[in-house]
Design a protein around this motif. Structure first.
Motif, short mmCIF file in Angstrom:
data_model
loop_
_atom_site.label_atom_id
_atom_site.label_comp_id
_atom_site.label_asym_id
_atom_site.label_seq_id
_atom_site.Cartn_x
_atom_site.Cartn_y
_atom_site.Cartn_z
N PHE A 403 0.83 -1.21 0.00
CA PHE A 403 0.00 0.00 0.00
C PHE A 403 0.87 1.26 0.00
O PHE A 403 0.46 2.30 -0.52
CB PHE A 403 -0.91 0.01 1.23
CG PHE A 403 -1.95 -1.09 1.23
CD1 PHE A 403 -2.31 -1.72 0.05
CD2 PHE A 403 -2.54 -1.50 2.41
CE1 PHE A 403 -3.25 -2.75 0.06
CE2 PHE A 403 -3.48 -2.52 2.43
CZ PHE A 403 -3.84 -3.14 1.25
N SER A 410 -5.12 -1.78 -7.35
CA SER A 410 -6.30 -2.41 -6.74
C SER A 410 -6.09 -3.89 -6.44
O SER A 410 -6.71 -4.44 -5.52
CB SER A 410 -7.50 -2.25 -7.67
OG SER A 410 -7.28 -2.89 -8.91
N TYR A 413 -5.28 -4.73 -2.81
CA TYR A 413 -6.44 -4.65 -1.92
C TYR A 413 -7.32 -5.88 -2.10
O TYR A 413 -7.84 -6.44 -1.11
CB TYR A 413 -7.24 -3.38 -2.21
CG TYR A 413 -6.50 -2.10 -1.86
CD1 TYR A 413 -6.67 -1.50 -0.62
CD2 TYR A 413 -5.64 -1.50 -2.76
CE1 TYR A 413 -5.99 -0.32 -0.29
CE2 TYR A 413 -4.96 -0.33 -2.47
CZ TYR A 413 -5.14 0.25 -1.22
OH TYR A 413 -4.47 1.41 -0.90
N SER A 417 -8.20 -8.63 0.71
CA SER A 417 -9.63 -8.85 0.97
C SER A 417 -9.97 -10.33 0.87
O SER A 417 -10.73 -10.87 1.68
CB SER A 417 -10.47 -8.04 -0.02
OG SER A 417 -11.84 -8.28 0.17
N LEU A 432 -11.74 -2.65 4.21
CA LEU A 432 -10.86 -2.60 3.04
C LEU A 432 -11.63 -2.13 1.81
O LEU A 432 -11.12 -1.33 1.00
CB LEU A 432 -10.24 -3.98 2.80
CG LEU A 432 -8.93 -4.01 2.01
CD1 LEU A 432 -7.86 -3.18 2.71
CD2 LEU A 432 -8.44 -5.45 1.86
N ARG A 433 -12.87 -2.60 1.66
CA ARG A 433 -13.67 -2.17 0.51
C ARG A 433 -14.05 -0.70 0.61
O ARG A 433 -14.13 0.00 -0.41
CB ARG A 433 -14.93 -3.05 0.41
CG ARG A 433 -14.60 -4.47 -0.06
CD ARG A 433 -15.82 -5.33 -0.16
NE ARG A 433 -15.48 -6.67 -0.67
CZ ARG A 433 -16.33 -7.69 -0.74
NH1 ARG A 433 -17.58 -7.54 -0.31
NH2 ARG A 433 -15.93 -8.85 -1.21
N ARG A 435 -12.19 1.54 1.99
CA ARG A 435 -10.96 2.26 1.65
C ARG A 435 -10.77 2.30 0.13
O ARG A 435 -10.34 3.31 -0.43
CB ARG A 435 -9.77 1.57 2.31
CG ARG A 435 -8.44 2.32 2.13
CD ARG A 435 -7.33 1.62 2.89
NE ARG A 435 -6.04 2.25 2.66
CZ ARG A 435 -4.89 1.80 3.14
NH1 ARG A 435 -4.89 0.69 3.91
NH2 ARG A 435 -3.75 2.41 2.89
N MET A 436 -11.11 1.21 -0.55
CA MET A 436 -11.01 1.17 -2.00
C MET A 436 -11.96 2.18 -2.64
O MET A 436 -11.62 2.84 -3.63
CB MET A 436 -11.32 -0.24 -2.53
CG MET A 436 -10.23 -1.26 -2.27
SD MET A 436 -10.60 -2.89 -2.97
CE MET A 436 -10.47 -2.51 -4.74
#
Length: 490
Positions: A403, A410, A413, A417, A432-433, A435-436
């Motif tokens: 990161f 992507s 991540y 995930s 995490l989603r 943050r995406m």
């Protein structure tokens, strides 16, 4: 002997690179007191710069010229480029500009090659503005070199725009566009461009064939690849080109035809380390690691010394086939037996090999022991292994480092995930989603392809763009239902 005679002798030496005769003529110039003659000085710079390992002689003469003309500057700038000394060429160009001279149609092509060689697109774009200002944009050679610069810097939009405006396009400029598309991974566009070149009645040359074969391999276009191979076989000039032979081996391997790759290898008149490495890699990517190891030993027995790329190929082959002990042995032998210090790509291969088969702690220790800062490729290999083995602890270490290194990738991540999902950490998945979403990152879809009647069809998950897609889904649904029936009910 006068100036004209000495100048003629020097220019006759040029095609032969006859260094002894050049030095003898140079001596005669000094004896006859003609050293300050501008024509002879320029000729000496030209002949010395074209002889291997004598560019320093040309620079020495140039530095002592009292009257440096445009021609002498262009010769030396071009010579540095031809010897891949791009930074030296640009340094010379700075001195050229300080004299108040302005580049001409001989200067610009060399400078664009230097900019492409250094990857300095900023200087190249400034030079493009000069081309327009000085009225050279319609000059065929200048525009061709400008297109080549943009293509090599992967600025294919500007390259294609300039290409489209050209009224007369020779093989060189077509090569630039096709090679640019192929290097950037736009294989379909490269093949389309090649088709356009053929429609204009131009024949391919030795420089364009490897690019086309690379595109065929990436697209899985076996028919086109075989067609190009057939044309190569018909031409004695092409069939003995090692680079073309290597590209044919690679093309067949990428299309899953290893027997063809091996046959081409056996029939090649000359082999190089690159040829052996290409075949080793071909077997490796097709999951035949044992065969890759045999080829690696055969290469060494034949007197070829493996280079950095060879070790990357063989370590990758070990990784694809799970040959852990062999991979460790080869990795350790790089320094001890061949005097090659393992690089980033070799560490990435070893981390992938160890991690893929569950040796995650050993892989993490290897990353930590890397001399310097490990690149994203190394941490990415470790994260991928953690996803396979559902190791959240080491996976988080790798992901958090990634990161920092590539915040907008992507796939990192998504990998973390997936690890969280596999161990039931749904709160972490949601965070995490979120943050995406904040970073506006989306998942790049995977695809499959199939070649039917010399036409390549691509399939994305959930893709319904093709008219036959509905029928394909219905057929797959029917097949899956039939396969689930008890035996004898089909």
């Amino acid at each position: 002997m006068g100036v004209v005679g000495l100048s003629s002798i020097l220019r006759n030496c040029l095609p032969l690179s006859a260094i002894n005769q050049i030095k003898q003529t140079h001596t005669q110039i000094l004896i006859n007191g003609l050293y300050q003659n501008l024509t002879l000085q320029t000729d000496l710079i030209l002949v010395y710069s074209r002889c291997n390992d004598h560019l320093n002689y040309a620079q020495y003469i140039f530095d002592r010229m009292t009257d440096k003309n445009m021609h002498s500057w262009n010769i030396l700038i071009s010579s540095y480029v031809q010897n891949s000394l791009y930074h030296d060429s640009l340094r010379m160009f700075d001195g050229f500009l300080e004299t108040g001279l302005r580049p001409d149609h001989f200067t610009f092509p060399s400078i664009f090659k230097a900019c492409a060689g250094t990857g300095d697109s900023c200087i190249g774009k400034v030079m493009h503005s000069w081309v327009i200002k000085l009225g050279f944009e319609d000059h065929v050679v200048v525009r061709s070199s400008l297109i080549d610069f943009y293509a090599k810097c992967e600025n294919l939009i500007d390259a294609n725009r300039l290409f489209g405006k050209m009224v007369v396009r020779d093989v060189v400029v077509w090569n630039s566009m096709i090679g640019g598309f192929a290097r950037a991974g736009f294989s379909k566009e490269a093949l389309f461009c090649f088709k356009g070149m053929q429609e204009e009645g131009l024949k391919m040359d030795s420089r364009i064939i490897p690019s086309i074969l690379t595109a065929c391999g990436k697209e899985g276009d076996l028919m086109k690849g075989k067609e190009i191979h057939g044309q190569v076989v018909k031409s004695l000039r092409f069939s003995r080109d090692i680079a073309i032979g290597n590209a044919i081996i690679d093309m067949y391997a990428k299309c899953g035809c290893l027997s063809n790759s091996r046959l081409v290898f056996k029939n090649m008149n000359d082999l190089s380390v690159v040829t052996w490495t290409t075949l080793i890699s071909s077997y490796g990517v097709n999951g035949k690691g044992e065969e890759s190891l045999i080829l690696f030993e055969e290469m060494i027995a034949a007197g070829f010394k493996p280079n950095c790329v060879t070790f990357t190929a063989i370590l990758s082959s070990c990784s694809h086939s799970g040959l852990i002990d062999q991979g460790r042995r080869i990795f350790n032998s790089m320094s001890s037996d061949f005097g090659i210090k393992p690089g980033m790509e070799h560490y990435a291969c070893m981390v992938d090999l160890l991690g893929r088969f569950g040796h995650l702690e050993e892989a993490l220790e290897l990353v930590k022991n890397f001399p310097g800062e490990a690149a994203a490729s190394v941490w990415g290999a470790l994260l991928g292994a953690c996803r396979i083995h559902k190791n959240m602890e080491i996976g988080e270490i790798a992901a958090n480092r990634l990161f920092e290194l590539e915040a907008r990738n992507s796939s990192n991540y998504i990998a973390l995930s997936n690890i969280y999902e596999s161990v039931g950490r749904w709160d972490n998945v949601r965070k995490l989603r979120s943050r995406m979403k904040e970073l506006a990152l989306v998942k790049t879809p995977g695809l499959s392809w199939i070649n039917i009647n010399d036409r390549v069809f691509r399939f994305f998950q959930g893709d319904v763009s093709l008219p036959q897609m509905k029928m394909a889904y219905e057929t797959l649904d029917t097949m899956s239902k039939i396969m689930m029936l008890p035996q004898g009910y089909e």
